[in-house]
Design a protein around this motif. Structure first.
Motif, PDB file in Angstrom:
ATOM      1  N   UNK A  11       0.835  -1.209   0.000  1.00 45.61           N
ATOM      2  CA  UNK A  11       0.000   0.000   0.000  1.00 45.61           C
ATOM      3  C   UNK A  11       0.867   1.256   0.000  1.00 45.61           C
ATOM      4  N   UNK A  12       1.989   1.243   0.740  1.00 47.00           N
ATOM      5  CA  UNK A  12       2.903   2.380   0.710  1.00 47.00           C
ATOM      6  C   UNK A  12       3.538   2.537  -0.664  1.00 47.00           C
ATOM      7  N   UNK A  13       3.809   1.408  -1.317  1.00 47.86           N
ATOM      8  CA  UNK A  13       4.349   1.468  -2.672  1.00 47.86           C
ATOM      9  C   UNK A  13       3.358   2.143  -3.616  1.00 47.86           C
ATOM     10  N   UNK A  14       2.086   1.806  -3.519  1.00 52.55           N
ATOM     11  CA  UNK A  14       1.067   2.425  -4.361  1.00 52.55           C
ATOM     12  C   UNK A  14       0.940   3.917  -4.044  1.00 52.55           C
ATOM     13  N   UNK A  15       1.009   4.250  -2.751  1.00 52.04           N
ATOM     14  CA  UNK A  15       0.939   5.657  -2.362  1.00 52.04           C
ATOM     15  C   UNK A  15       2.118   6.430  -2.947  1.00 52.04           C
ATOM     16  N   UNK A  20       4.163  10.320  -6.651  1.00 53.08           N
ATOM     17  CA  UNK A  20       5.193  10.639  -7.643  1.00 53.08           C
ATOM     18  C   UNK A  20       4.572  11.160  -8.933  1.00 53.08           C
ATOM     19  N   UNK A  21       3.499  10.510  -9.381  1.00 52.77           N
ATOM     20  CA  UNK A  21       2.841  10.932 -10.617  1.00 52.77           C
ATOM     21  C   UNK A  21       2.286  12.345 -10.475  1.00 52.77           C
ATOM     22  N   UNK A  22       1.611  12.621  -9.359  1.00 54.28           N
ATOM     23  CA  UNK A  22       1.035  13.951  -9.158  1.00 54.28           C
ATOM     24  C   UNK A  22       2.141  14.998  -8.991  1.00 54.28           C
ATOM     25  N   UNK A  23       3.199  14.665  -8.241  1.00 52.93           N
ATOM     26  CA  UNK A  23       4.312  15.604  -8.083  1.00 52.93           C
ATOM     27  C   UNK A  23       4.948  15.924  -9.429  1.00 52.93           C
ATOM     28  N   UNK A 126      12.005  17.632  -3.404  1.00 49.31           N
ATOM     29  CA  UNK A 126      11.480  18.407  -2.269  1.00 49.31           C
ATOM     30  C   UNK A 126       9.960  18.449  -2.327  1.00 49.31           C
ATOM     31  N   UNK A 127       9.414  18.630  -3.523  1.00 53.55           N
ATOM     32  CA  UNK A 127       7.960  18.619  -3.675  1.00 53.55           C
ATOM     33  C   UNK A 127       7.391  17.252  -3.323  1.00 53.55           C
ATOM     34  N   UNK A 128       8.028  16.199  -3.802  1.00 53.50           N
ATOM     35  CA  UNK A 128       7.542  14.848  -3.509  1.00 53.50           C
ATOM     36  C   UNK A 128       7.589  14.564  -2.008  1.00 53.50           C
ATOM     37  N   UNK A 129       8.688  14.913  -1.361  1.00 55.30           N
ATOM     38  CA  UNK A 129       8.797  14.690   0.083  1.00 55.30           C
ATOM     39  C   UNK A 129       7.753  15.481   0.854  1.00 55.30           C
ATOM     40  N   UNK A 130       7.457  16.682   0.378  1.00 56.46           N
ATOM     41  CA  UNK A 130       6.479  17.521   1.081  1.00 56.46           C
ATOM     42  C   UNK A 130       5.093  16.878   1.089  1.00 56.46           C
ATOM     43  N   UNK A 156      -1.194  20.327  -3.775  1.00 60.82           N
ATOM     44  CA  UNK A 156      -0.067  20.373  -4.709  1.00 60.82           C
ATOM     45  C   UNK A 156      -0.511  20.818  -6.093  1.00 60.82           C
ATOM     46  N   UNK A 157      -1.646  20.342  -6.542  1.00 60.42           N
ATOM     47  CA  UNK A 157      -2.137  20.717  -7.866  1.00 60.42           C
ATOM     48  C   UNK A 157      -2.469  22.205  -7.942  1.00 60.42           C
TER      49      UNK A 157
END
Length: 375
Positions: A11-15, A20-23, A126-130, A156-157
């Motif tokens: 589940x964490x992998x899917x998250x 990642x895709x949205x970032x 940095x965006x992904x980590x946020x 983020x969007x």
């Protein structure tokens, strides 16, 4: 097989994949809109990494310093080889190059191409980590898992919409630092001195990224008061201000000879802009489509609805933090920021995130109540 897909690790992998895709989409929205201010005579990346940018932009040296440091650790032959590969003219027409269809990109300059790519990917990560920090912050604010997972994506969007009069790589690090500071402050106590130490160090680093963090630190006081006495909370805010002030003073001294000024007084320009009804209906291209600006009647109505739904559900300390952040940020915006530059309301980013999450919860509650009444 079913058991494997239900494991928490998967589940964490899917998250991670979803975030990642949205970032990537958000970062592309920023980059196609502003790039890294390529070729700008006063604040382009070439000037930022060389320390020759104009003030106050040159003060934002955290990421350029990291890029310069990484490059200095590489053998000169490796830097030369990478530069030759990254500046191959064929990359302008290649989907693998940052300069795709943009030959004027500073990514094609051999002298800075390695550092350009470093800044680019450091900013993306940095965006992904946020996003993960935001998810944790929403959970800490008392939302459910669904709202805590979805709210960072919505927030983020929205980020490229806030980058109206300018967009910079350090804006994304600012998001990461502000969200992390709020999360640390909410959980800090005398029993967890390591969190206080991390927050103190992070505040200094965040000021190295952007001096505005100095003004954000007093807004952490209501959050620190959750687990600290008044004296301890005030003392720690004082320590944060001291750490941030020392970093800011060092930056001002280091770049005192650069062109430009520390701030620009823009109160009268701002008042004229915001009082002009025509500016409430302006649009610009974001994500490749002409849409209302972050400062527009449409956006204000949307933010008002989010605030109306989410404000009452937020914890008291977060509401106090929001009011204090607004009290600090709004005068600074009117006095020193360019008209319509909504990214400079960044001290309210954590508040907006929590409002989105709480509005999500309120919508789910209304939906459940409607289904119950129907049944």
């Amino acid at each position: 097989m079913t058991r494997f897909f239900r494991r928490s690790g998967y589940r964490w992998f899917l998250l991670f994949c979803a975030y990642t895709v949205v970032a990537a989409a958000v970062f592309n929205g920023f980059y196609t809109k502003w790039r890294l201010n390529d070729g700008h005579p006063t604040l382009g990346l070439a000037h930022m990494v060389d320390g020759t940018a104009h003030r106050p932009y040159v003060y934002r040296q955290l990421v350029p310093a990291i890029a310069n440091g990484i490059q200095s650790l590489l053998p000169p032959s490796t830097v030369e080889r990478l530069s030759e590969r990254l500046t191959d003219p064929r990359r302008v027409d290649s989907r693998s190059g940052l300069a795709m269809r943009y030959p004027a990109s500073e990514a094609m300059l051999p002298a800075i191409t390695v550092r350009y790519h470093l800044v680019y990917y450091l900013t993306f990560f940095a965006l992904l980590a946020s996003l993960f920090v935001m998810r944790r912050l929403c959970l800490q604010a008392g939302t459910g898992v669904a709202a805590a997972t979805g709210a960072p994506l919505v927030f983020a969007l929205l980020l490229p919409f806030f980058l109206t009069e300018g967009g910079y790589f350090y804006d994304f690090f600012e998001v990461l630092f502000m969200m992390s500071a709020v999360l640390l402050a909410m959980n800090a106590s005398c029993k967890t001195p390591e969190r206080l130490a991390v927050l103190l160090v992070m505040a200094a680093i965040a000021t190295w990224n952007k001096e505005a963090f100095f003004f954000f630190t007093p807004a952490l006081y209501p959050l620190l008061r959750r687990n600290l006495s008044r004296l301890h909370a005030l003392s720690f805010v004082g320590a944060l201000l001291l750490a941030c002030g020392c970093v800011y003073l060092a930056l001002r001294m280091r770049y005192a000879g650069n062109p430009g000024s520390t701030v620009d007084f823009q109160l009268w320009e701002n008042l004229g802009f915001y009082l002009n009804p025509g500016n409430w209906f302006r649009t610009e291209s974001t994500y490749g489509v002409a849409l209302p600006r972050a400062f527009s009647l449409v956006a204000m109505l949307a933010f008002a609805a989010i605030a109306c739904c989410g404000w009452g559900r937020m914890p008291k300390t977060l509401r106090q933090h929001a009011l204090l952040a607004l009290t600090i940020n709004l005068p600074l915006l009117l006095l020193f920021c360019s008209p319509g530059e909504m990214r400079n309301l960044s001290m309210l980013y954590p508040t907006l995130l929590c409002l989105i999450a709480q509005a999500w919860v309120a919508r789910q509650a209304c939906h459940s109540a409607a289904e119950g009444a129907h049944a």
